[in-house]
Design an enzyme around this catalytic site. Sequence first.
Site, PDB file in Angstrom:
ATOM      1  N   HIS A 204       0.824  -1.201   0.000  1.00 50.66           N
ATOM      2  CA  HIS A 204       0.000   0.000   0.000  1.00 50.66           C
ATOM      3  C   HIS A 204       0.864   1.259   0.000  1.00 50.66           C
ATOM      4  O   HIS A 204       0.859   2.025  -0.966  1.00 50.66           O
ATOM      5  CB  HIS A 204      -0.945  -0.020   1.201  1.00 50.66           C
ATOM      6  CG  HIS A 204      -1.825   1.179   1.299  1.00 50.66           C
ATOM      7  ND1 HIS A 204      -2.344   1.640   2.488  1.00 50.66           N
ATOM      8  CD2 HIS A 204      -2.287   2.046   0.354  1.00 50.66           C
ATOM      9  CE1 HIS A 204      -3.075   2.719   2.269  1.00 50.66           C
ATOM     10  NE2 HIS A 204      -3.052   2.985   0.987  1.00 50.66           N
TER      11      HIS A 204
ATOM     12  N   HIS B  53       1.677   4.823  -2.891  1.00 48.86           N
ATOM     13  CA  HIS B  53       1.914   6.193  -2.425  1.00 48.86           C
ATOM     14  C   HIS B  53       3.325   6.680  -2.744  1.00 48.86           C
ATOM     15  O   HIS B  53       3.521   7.665  -3.474  1.00 48.86           O
ATOM     16  CB  HIS B  53       1.691   6.278  -0.911  1.00 48.86           C
ATOM     17  CG  HIS B  53       0.262   6.246  -0.502  1.00 48.86           C
ATOM     18  ND1 HIS B  53      -0.446   7.375  -0.159  1.00 48.86           N
ATOM     19  CD2 HIS B  53      -0.612   5.211  -0.354  1.00 48.86           C
ATOM     20  CE1 HIS B  53      -1.672   7.061   0.174  1.00 48.86           C
ATOM     21  NE2 HIS B  53      -1.807   5.742   0.067  1.00 48.86           N
TER      22      HIS B  53
ATOM     23  N   HIS C 186      -4.439   1.007  -6.082  1.00 50.04           N
ATOM     24  CA  HIS C 186      -4.571   1.647  -4.778  1.00 50.04           C
ATOM     25  C   HIS C 186      -5.936   1.365  -4.172  1.00 50.04           C
ATOM     26  O   HIS C 186      -6.057   1.093  -2.972  1.00 50.04           O
ATOM     27  CB  HIS C 186      -4.344   3.151  -4.881  1.00 50.04           C
ATOM     28  CG  HIS C 186      -4.535   3.856  -3.570  1.00 50.04           C
ATOM     29  ND1 HIS C 186      -5.699   4.542  -3.250  1.00 50.04           N
ATOM     30  CD2 HIS C 186      -3.738   3.955  -2.479  1.00 50.04           C
ATOM     31  CE1 HIS C 186      -5.597   5.028  -2.027  1.00 50.04           C
ATOM     32  NE2 HIS C 186      -4.423   4.688  -1.532  1.00 50.04           N
TER      33      HIS C 186
ATOM     34  N   ASN D 151      -6.684  -0.272  -0.498  1.00 50.46           N
ATOM     35  CA  ASN D 151      -6.987   0.738   0.514  1.00 50.46           C
ATOM     36  C   ASN D 151      -8.394   0.654   1.096  1.00 50.46           C
ATOM     37  O   ASN D 151      -8.572   0.685   2.306  1.00 50.46           O
ATOM     38  CB  ASN D 151      -6.777   2.145  -0.055  1.00 50.46           C
ATOM     39  CG  ASN D 151      -6.997   3.211   0.997  1.00 50.46           C
ATOM     40  OD1 ASN D 151      -6.178   3.400   1.892  1.00 50.46           O
ATOM     41  ND2 ASN D 151      -8.117   3.919   0.909  1.00 50.46           N
TER      42      ASN D 151
ATOM     43  N   ILE E 277      -6.150   9.167  -0.526  1.00 48.00           N
ATOM     44  CA  ILE E 277      -6.377   8.956   0.903  1.00 48.00           C
ATOM     45  C   ILE E 277      -5.417   7.877   1.369  1.00 48.00           C
ATOM     46  O   ILE E 277      -4.943   7.078   0.558  1.00 48.00           O
ATOM     47  CB  ILE E 277      -7.839   8.547   1.211  1.00 48.00           C
ATOM     48  CG1 ILE E 277      -8.107   8.533   2.730  1.00 48.00           C
ATOM     49  CG2 ILE E 277      -8.148   7.212   0.597  1.00 48.00           C
ATOM     50  CD1 ILE E 277      -8.045   9.885   3.374  1.00 48.00           C
TER      51      ILE E 277
END
Length: 919
Positions: free
Chosen positions: A578, A583, A770, A774, A919
């Site tokens: 993740h 990110h 993602h 997530n 997020i």
Amino acid sequence: MALAKELMGYPLITERSSLVLSASHFKKRTQTTQFSINAFDRRPRKAKSGVVAAISEDLVKTLRFSTTTGDRKSEEEEKAAVKFKVRAVVTVRNKNKEDLKETLVKHLDAFADKIGRNIVLELISTQLDPKTRLPKKSNAAVLKDWSKKSKTKAERVHYTAEFTVDAAFGSPGAITVMNKHQKEFFLESITIEGFALGPVHFPCNSWVQSQKDHPEKRIFFTNQPYLPNETPGGLRVLREKELKNLRGDGTGVRKLSDRIYDFDVYNDLGNPDKSSELSRPKLGGQEIPYPRRCRTGRQTTVSDKEAESRVEKPLPMYVPRDEQFEESKQDTFAAGRLKAVLHHLIPSLKASIVAEDFADFGEIDSLYKEGLLLKLGFQDDIFKKFPLPKVVVDTLQESTKGLLKYDTPKILSKDKNAWLRDDEFARQAIAGINPVNIERVKTYPPVSNLDPKIYGPQHSALTHDHIIGHLDGFSVQQALEENRLYMLDYHDIFLPFLDRINAVDGRKAYATRTIFFLTRLGTLKPVAIELSLPPNGPKHRSKRVLTPPVDATSNWMWQLAKAHVSSNDAGVHQLVNHWLRTHACLEPFILAAHRQLSAMHPIFKLLDPHMRYTLEINALARQSLISADGVIEGGFTAGAYGMEMSAAAYKSSWRFDMEGLPADLIRRGMAIPDATQPHGLKLLIEDYPYANDGLLLWSAIQTWVRTYVERYYPNPSLIKTDSELQNWYSESINVGHADLRDADWWPELSTVDDLVSILTTLIWLASAQHAALNFGQYPYGGYVPNRPPLMRRLIPDESDPEYASFISNPEKYYFSSMPSLAQTSKFMAVVDTLSTHSPDEEYIGERQQPSIWTGDAEIVEAFYGFAAEIGRIEKEIEKRNADPDRRNRCGAGVLPYELLVPSSEPGVTCRGIPNSVSI
């Protein structure tokens, strides 16, 4: 257009000469296809050159005829002698909430606007003046009625400005904006009407700062895309200037109002000035390789000159101004943070009054039924013991109305005991929140890649005898040959850190391997779990193997082993799959895109929605999630060593060329290349929900990207000679991923196929990948026994002093191994926030201003086709979730797999694919 006319108040001069395209004509240029993307004509596009008539030829002839001078003038001079007016409709977005200071400044600006401190605009042509060799410009114009509309409460306020231009002005290509007010404002768009080519659109979507803070004029370009070598003469200098402004000079402390994109290492996670225990190593560089993050330029700490000083919440971290959350997103995130604080406060206080551990499963269930105030009058106990401000008291009392209740996680919605079953434990490896670690077993027993001189023998403790009785009649060799053995292997990533992790009070972990067997029904079942410790451990065997239970004692042992596997899985999911792979590894590409690709570049226009909010959420993560003593350290097994573990994974296993879905599936042995199959590969587990749905989305993204790329690069030479494109890719690698720049696996960027592959991978990672990793965090992890983020005890064997207490009360031992009440509450509140869609979420197949984000009508049409394809995929996923033959997503008590369903409502929905890592 009708809105613009209404705002202008009276017809334009040019309307008499039919200068403005009709609405029906504009619709015709942008109407959608029949829900499909068609390949574009590969004929080279004609460059837009020559003079574009600013007004109709009839009007020019009329004006020329009426000239009384007998002099013969050139056509250019005659056009220059003719002046005419065009209008701008400027859309400004208001804030919904303003503090007292903002309100006061707004009133001062309204007054100042009346006396000449205005918003000043200037229109710039795509053409150069033949005499001065400078871009042709209009007169300066001011926004009208700013003070009059200053009290307007609407979300969007429309202003007008009027320009005077020569008939030889050509087509507008840019507009400059100077804000002479004190307060910044959000400029959403500008539309110019009055030119013969029709409305000219400027999608701005940017904060315009006051001249006192940023003296230079802001530059905005039309929505017309241009490759660098196609840039009209009047825009070339502005194109270069704008990129130079965005790069900055690499020095100084960044102000919150800046729009400067630059790189730095991760040297701001620790706080050595506060405590030596909060010191953290620098990530990025030869010693510990890591991707780069956005540079803030803050001063170094006193204790460590290589560490950057901290900005602690609630103070904001720097990201370029346009990357900051918009208001509705800020409100959603702030509400989630408040909820997290409140949820953490109560159990922290409760822990000082009663025991920390959960007593039983019923107490966990009460978090959803009754909230954290478990006993009537418990509030009074807290208030007596801890005097609190009235505002906090009021908030706590409000909790009885549900504020401090947790929503029931989705994992409990269909069968509250499903998580206990082995088949559900296995199903989540291919249809849960971390479906990207499972791999096919190619060699049994598995072998470690760690250095045996440091970490002991490379061979596993697993044997044929451990699993042979669970293979439904297959021999181990047959199971290998028929692709029926799969594995979650966390041995090599955890083992180097276990000595340090297990030395921490209240943290205990193994390096686990779990073997699964693929049944004839297409489902998986776990058949063995290997638990490894460093070979020098004093009391425990370094390797032990547990197999499915045969009695009560082995059943509790097996449940604890599965919990340790889930804890390993949760840590790798969060820190590697993740955080790192979506990110952190995307941030360099985003920084380089803003620094090297002009807003006019077609590839920037393609990537723009997939970069939204990522820099801001990553900055917030550095501030409170992955920082020293942050949520990740506090809530996950790896603790203070989590980011070093993430960096170890980056160094040893991250490869950009393997980040695309097909390549990743083949690398993990979950698929084999097969040109006869729809996606060019064959899945070895046919019912693999993440892969099944992911391949549909991958193909749709790839088709859309190929359509887009082929439109602008009809031959490879255009890619090789595109300086901005090459600089973007080069900087992403050589600066953004500098520590891996010499790796031989980086893809080339020379052909259309190269560019399609790179862009498809980036868009896939930012959107679908993602989302899959997530938005199930609370639905699956909100029930902590299903996925404990940390464990506090090892599994005892008969030689351990703890074994007797385990035998006498296994449930109590089980909960003493799980996270405490305080740890659980804080973790649940945080993953609840991270799983929440904000109201302004933009999902795949959507984008702001869909009909005018580009001036290329064929691309607008193709985008609507892409959106339609996304809609078809959503219906196909719904159909799959209702198919009883797909047992990994349909059946009694089985959750449907919806993490790759494209659309969603706001909130925690366990579905929805935003365009970006937001997020």
